[in-house]
Design a protein around this motif. Sequence first.
Motif, PDB file in Angstrom:
ATOM      1  N   ASP A   1     -68.868  -9.369  46.327  1.00 17.35           N
ATOM      2  CA  ASP A   1     -69.877 -10.373  45.974  1.00 17.35           C
ATOM      3  C   ASP A   1     -70.939  -9.762  45.060  1.00 17.35           C
ATOM      4  O   ASP A   1     -71.606 -10.469  44.301  1.00 17.35           O
ATOM      5  N   ILE A   2     -71.100  -8.446  45.148  1.00 17.02           N
ATOM      6  CA  ILE A   2     -72.113  -7.727  44.367  1.00 17.02           C
ATOM      7  C   ILE A   2     -71.533  -7.212  43.060  1.00 17.02           C
ATOM      8  O   ILE A   2     -72.124  -7.391  41.986  1.00 17.02           O
ATOM      9  N   ILE A   3     -70.348  -6.571  43.140  1.00 20.21           N
ATOM     10  CA  ILE A   3     -69.726  -6.028  41.917  1.00 20.21           C
ATOM     11  C   ILE A   3     -68.870  -7.119  41.283  1.00 20.21           C
ATOM     12  O   ILE A   3     -67.719  -7.334  41.658  1.00 20.21           O
ATOM     13  N   THR A   4     -69.471  -7.801  40.329  1.00 22.85           N
ATOM     14  CA  THR A   4     -68.833  -8.884  39.580  1.00 22.85           C
ATOM     15  C   THR A   4     -68.702  -8.470  38.128  1.00 22.85           C
ATOM     16  O   THR A   4     -69.176  -7.397  37.732  1.00 22.85           O
ATOM     17  N   LYS A   5     -68.091  -9.311  37.329  1.00 28.04           N
ATOM     18  CA  LYS A   5     -67.980  -9.015  35.892  1.00 28.04           C
ATOM     19  C   LYS A   5     -69.372  -8.863  35.280  1.00 28.04           C
ATOM     20  O   LYS A   5     -69.602  -7.974  34.446  1.00 28.04           O
ATOM     21  N   GLN A   6     -70.312  -9.695  35.717  1.00 23.06           N
ATOM     22  CA  GLN A   6     -71.668  -9.616  35.182  1.00 23.06           C
ATOM     23  C   GLN A   6     -72.328  -8.287  35.561  1.00 23.06           C
ATOM     24  O   GLN A   6     -73.017  -7.673  34.740  1.00 23.06           O
ATOM     25  N   ALA A   7     -72.095  -7.833  36.795  1.00 22.14           N
ATOM     26  CA  ALA A   7     -72.685  -6.572  37.245  1.00 22.14           C
ATOM     27  C   ALA A   7     -72.124  -5.385  36.470  1.00 22.14           C
ATOM     28  O   ALA A   7     -72.870  -4.478  36.066  1.00 22.14           O
ATOM     29  N   VAL A   8     -70.800  -5.386  36.227  1.00 18.93           N
ATOM     30  CA  VAL A   8     -70.188  -4.304  35.462  1.00 18.93           C
ATOM     31  C   VAL A   8     -70.646  -4.352  34.012  1.00 18.93           C
ATOM     32  O   VAL A   8     -70.918  -3.310  33.384  1.00 18.93           O
ATOM     33  N   THR A   9     -70.768  -5.541  33.456  1.00 18.61           N
ATOM     34  CA  THR A   9     -71.273  -5.677  32.082  1.00 18.61           C
ATOM     35  C   THR A   9     -72.697  -5.140  31.985  1.00 18.61           C
ATOM     36  O   THR A   9     -73.053  -4.449  31.023  1.00 18.61           O
TER      37      THR A   9
END
Length: 557
Positions: free
Chosen positions: A254-262
Amino acid sequence: MWRSKDILEGPEWANVRALYKSSGFSGEELTKPLIAVVNSYNTVCPGHVVLKQLTQRVKEGIYAAGGTPVEFGTIGACDGVAMSHKGMQYILPTREMIADDIEAMTEAHRLDGLVILGSCDKIVPGMILGALRVNLPTVFINGGPTLPGRMKENNPYGGEYIDHSIIQQSEGALKSGKISMKEFEWIENNAVPTIGSCAMLGTANTMCCLAEVMGLSFPGSATIPAVYSRRQSIAFESGMAVMDLVRKDIRIKDIITKQAVTNAIKVNSAIGGSTNAVLHLLAIAYEAQIDLDIFEFGRISMSVPHLVPMIPAGQFTLLDFHEAGGIPVMMKELETVLDLDGITCTGHTSRENIMEYRNKDSDVIRSLDRPVHTRGGIAVLRGNIAPDGAVTKPSAIPEQALWFRGPAKIYESEHEALLGIRASQVGEGDVVVIRNEGPKGGPGMQEMYKVMKVLVGMELGSKVCVITDGRFSGSNNGCFVGHICPEAFDDGPIAYIQDGDIITVDVLGGTIHADADFNQRRAVRRKEAEPASGYLYQYRKNVASASQGAYIATRQE
């Protein structure tokens, strides 16, 4: 309902309760969520010595918030100790070993959440990969950087602080007569004055910073020095926080998403983070089932300029960065280009986490309209040498070496290259080609750290370019390109470069090219790789290309 209840309630599970009770747990403790406290404490790696104290504080936080901590350890190897000998072959492979440990222990015992504690290069991503596999509520805390050494006179970085990476650089200076043996010994004894991860922005501190960016650790925690008391209280708060995540059922995916990695890619570019972040973020994306390839990584990275002049791309250290406000301030400076609405381990969004932070030193953390370099911190190159991509670090390359053209000088290993450089075989204008050092070819994808440090110390860092299918340290500077894919072991073009071939590296143009017809040369049988044994045999057999993150597949595609 947490999952450990499945094996702790009812007469049929009395045997499990008995085993816990034999270790001293009470019946009351076994009615609460069981939280894994995973640490890589050891006395080999100076970045991990502090983890014993931090683990105790985490456990106290878990107890205070209504959980029961259960502790287990994993390995934590030191890149600095393993550098430039056979030991470096094992460093990147330990990332998957750590992930395996966490997956196996957590699943075997049906634990309910994780607090993961590590500091150094491959340990941090390895722990994150393991946590992603089990997808439980997770908080990460790092051990913190060492305090830097102080050297005001003749400081090659231009400031007043030094770090561990200066030692190898000084070897080249000693060899060329620029410093005395007495000066060299002083540097050895004073560059690293405390425990902690190395004080510059190497891979260790890069990955701790990016874990914070992605929302896995408390705001501001990545850069707190290992010897500061605040790190102990953050450990306690992290223990409490994981219990809140368990109750809210907020899991790591829920925390490590595509947005978080970007966001992590963008911040890595802005701080001038390690080239190894490419390997690790691609592997994290794979494990989180996020669609990301190396060329998208490159495009995202080059869209954000370099804003923090930290060693090796400037004069400042992690201490300076921390005192200026660290990652929360960096994210505030980048808030127009980041997605700050994702949930984090605090239970709040990134936007909420950074709201109260203010920039305390705009020379250390620059704004978008006043960059250190307008170019990004990481670039991905492509060309006939690297059709599947290659990685370099524009923020650490001198202006005059961003475009480099010269004849190839071939070495079949890092060891061979070091012997040649120390024997003065390499001269100004050469392109040093080091091959057979990829994930499979090494095996293990060794760092060409010492090669670059010796060249920089000999004042050849901008006058010689090093290209390789191996990788580099986050502390390297000079003209270099790593992660050339396909690697030589996979019949990549780098296997067929010959002495004297003219090679052109255009960092800002995104290309790496040799004036050669590789298809014609493939008719000539190339040298076979040395056989591997033990874990390295299994690693070579299963590891993916560096352009994919050098992961070992954990699912059928």
